[in-house]
Design an enzyme around this catalytic site. Structure first.
Site, PDB file in Angstrom:
ATOM      1  N   ARG A  11      13.998  -0.640   6.200  1.00  0.00           N
ATOM      2  CA  ARG A  11      13.549  -0.230   7.534  1.00  0.00           C
ATOM      3  C   ARG A  11      12.047  -0.451   7.713  1.00  0.00           C
ATOM      4  O   ARG A  11      11.610  -1.351   8.418  1.00  0.00           O
ATOM      5  CB  ARG A  11      13.915   1.240   7.778  1.00  0.00           C
ATOM      6  CG  ARG A  11      13.817   1.674   9.244  1.00  0.00           C
ATOM      7  CD  ARG A  11      12.431   2.052   9.703  1.00  0.00           C
ATOM      8  NE  ARG A  11      11.834   3.155   8.957  1.00  0.00           N
ATOM      9  CZ  ARG A  11      10.582   3.567   9.140  1.00  0.00           C
ATOM     10  NH1 ARG A  11       9.797   2.961  10.023  1.00  0.00           N
ATOM     11  NH2 ARG A  11      10.089   4.559   8.413  1.00  0.00           N
ATOM     12  N   ASP A  12      11.232   0.353   7.055  1.00  0.00           N
ATOM     13  CA  ASP A  12       9.785   0.299   7.246  1.00  0.00           C
ATOM     14  C   ASP A  12       9.204  -1.022   6.768  1.00  0.00           C
ATOM     15  O   ASP A  12       8.210  -1.507   7.312  1.00  0.00           O
ATOM     16  CB  ASP A  12       9.137   1.469   6.498  1.00  0.00           C
ATOM     17  CG  ASP A  12       7.692   1.684   6.912  1.00  0.00           C
ATOM     18  OD1 ASP A  12       7.323   1.284   8.028  1.00  0.00           O
ATOM     19  OD2 ASP A  12       6.927   2.259   6.121  1.00  0.00           O
ATOM     20  N   HIS A 205       4.020   9.478   1.524  1.00  0.00           N
ATOM     21  CA  HIS A 205       4.306   8.115   1.995  1.00  0.00           C
ATOM     22  C   HIS A 205       2.973   7.362   2.000  1.00  0.00           C
ATOM     23  O   HIS A 205       2.206   7.443   2.970  1.00  0.00           O
ATOM     24  CB  HIS A 205       4.921   8.165   3.395  1.00  0.00           C
ATOM     25  CG  HIS A 205       5.307   6.828   3.952  1.00  0.00           C
ATOM     26  ND1 HIS A 205       6.620   6.448   4.143  1.00  0.00           N
ATOM     27  CD2 HIS A 205       4.559   5.769   4.351  1.00  0.00           C
ATOM     28  CE1 HIS A 205       6.650   5.233   4.654  1.00  0.00           C
ATOM     29  NE2 HIS A 205       5.402   4.799   4.795  1.00  0.00           N
ATOM     30  N   HIS A 207       0.403   3.948   1.469  1.00  0.00           N
ATOM     31  CA  HIS A 207       0.259   2.501   1.595  1.00  0.00           C
ATOM     32  C   HIS A 207      -0.834   2.030   0.643  1.00  0.00           C
ATOM     33  O   HIS A 207      -1.720   2.796   0.273  1.00  0.00           O
ATOM     34  CB  HIS A 207      -0.097   2.128   3.041  1.00  0.00           C
ATOM     35  CG  HIS A 207       1.065   2.216   3.979  1.00  0.00           C
ATOM     36  ND1 HIS A 207       1.203   1.393   5.075  1.00  0.00           N
ATOM     37  CD2 HIS A 207       2.157   3.018   3.990  1.00  0.00           C
ATOM     38  CE1 HIS A 207       2.322   1.691   5.721  1.00  0.00           C
ATOM     39  NE2 HIS A 207       2.913   2.682   5.080  1.00  0.00           N
ATOM     40  N   CYS A 238       0.348  -3.956   6.753  1.00  0.00           N
ATOM     41  CA  CYS A 238      -0.253  -2.931   7.604  1.00  0.00           C
ATOM     42  C   CYS A 238      -0.531  -3.555   8.966  1.00  0.00           C
ATOM     43  O   CYS A 238      -1.318  -4.508   9.062  1.00  0.00           O
ATOM     44  CB  CYS A 238      -1.556  -2.420   6.988  1.00  0.00           C
ATOM     45  SG  CYS A 238      -2.391  -1.199   8.030  1.00  0.00           S
ATOM     46  N   ASN A 247       3.207  -0.799   2.402  1.00  0.00           N
ATOM     47  CA  ASN A 247       3.825   0.227   1.561  1.00  0.00           C
ATOM     48  C   ASN A 247       3.604  -0.026   0.076  1.00  0.00           C
ATOM     49  O   ASN A 247       3.550  -1.181  -0.374  1.00  0.00           O
ATOM     50  CB  ASN A 247       5.335   0.251   1.812  1.00  0.00           C
ATOM     51  CG  ASN A 247       5.695   0.654   3.211  1.00  0.00           C
ATOM     52  OD1 ASN A 247       5.594   1.809   3.585  1.00  0.00           O
ATOM     53  ND2 ASN A 247       6.114  -0.318   4.021  1.00  0.00           N
TER      54      ASN A 247
END
Length: 304
Positions: A11-12, A205, A207, A238, A247
């Protein structure tokens, strides 16, 4: 000591790729992630396809993976509101994630509503999801910095986190959306939030935009956090820093956690296979350092 990994690559990760990966390849990737031992996977998003065309095939992906997934595997999807929730329900999804920002400007840009206006929209979705027997997770973006406002006061995050908890979410994932956090900041934010919310209900979460992703995980671990989001191969750049890593990589995270004595239930060799698969589908080298190292080692062994 156990650490839970929430795999967000399908997803992300894929929503930030310029290449639209076919549904059958996404399904195959998720199957490989499950085979590697990952038991929490965010498979897609039921946001309006006009906003995220890369995930317009959410129904096809979820319907392709849910019947084949193992009983102990939690497949989830992101939903923005009750309409998105209804699409997820029709696919048989049993866990959904809601999202908003800790900074006003990012929330308006991302959701087109103020933070105050967003609360009732998410509360309605959460209430409906809980009534259907679903698990509900919450994401808070821009906790450690905003592309429009810069530093974000921890009280902003506290306010949003409390609101999500009041809605009934089981877990709140705190996001370093633009990858600006440092370990000192991570210590400070989690030290404040765990005063009000138990460590079991908080996730990190991070990055790796500026190379501090794993260091921030280590800082959160020291504060008692045991749930972390990551993305296979480091998928997903990003959007506010073109060309930068996004991520943290699942391979890198698993390697570090195992080296620190934590258990994840993940097989790193099979995880490498999943990373190699999606790297081939995208036709470019991914940012995961452990993936690169493992594939280089395999190549060397093939020639000896």
């Amino acid at each position: 000591m156990n650490v839970q990994i929430v795999e967000v690559g399908p997803r992300d990760g894929l929503q930030n790729e310029s290449v639209i990966v076919p549904a059958e390849a996404k399904i195959e990737l998720i199957k490989k992630l499950i085979d590697a031992g990952l038991v929490r996977i965010e498979a897609s998003s039921f946001v309006n396809p006009r906003w995220i065309p890369q995930l317009a095939d959410a129904e096809e992906v979820l319907q392709g993976i849910l019947p084949a997934s193992k009983k102990d595997v939690r497949i989830s999807a992101l939903v923005p509101n009750v309409r998105g929730l209804e699409r997820a329900r029709l696919c048989g999804v049993s866990e959904v994630a809601l999202f908003m920002s800790a900074s006003e400007s990012h929330n308006r840009k991302n959701i087109n509503k103020s933070i105050t206006e967003t609360f009732p929209v998410l509360a309605e979705a959460a209430k409906e999801a809980l009534a259907l027997g679903m698990r509900v997770r919450g994401y808070v973006s821009t906790v450690f910095g905003c592309p429009y406002e810069g530093a974000v006061p921890v009280d902003n995050t506290r306010r949003v986190t409390h609101a999500l908890v009041e809605m009934g979410v089981s877990e709140v994932s705190l996001g370093d959306t633009i990858g600006v956090a440092t370990p000192k900041q991570v210590h400070e934010v989690f030290q404040e939030l765990v005063k009000d919310v138990t460590t079991e209900r908080l996730a990190g979460h991070f990055h790796d935009t500026r190379g501090t992703g794993l260091a921030n995980v280590a800082a959160a671990l020291a504060e008692g956090i045991r749930i972390f989001d990551s993305s296979i191969g480091g998928l997903g750049g990003c959007p506010y820093a073109p060309g930068a890593a996004g991520n943290i990589s699942t391979e890198d995270l698993v390697y570090m956690l195992h080296g620190m004595g934590y258990e994840t239930g993940v097989d790193l060799n099979r995880l490498t296979e999943a990373g190699a698969y999606i790297q081939e589908q995208l036709g470019r080298e991914l940012t995961s350092k452990v993936l690169k190292a493992n594939l280089a080692k395999q190549k060397q062994e093939e020639h000896t």
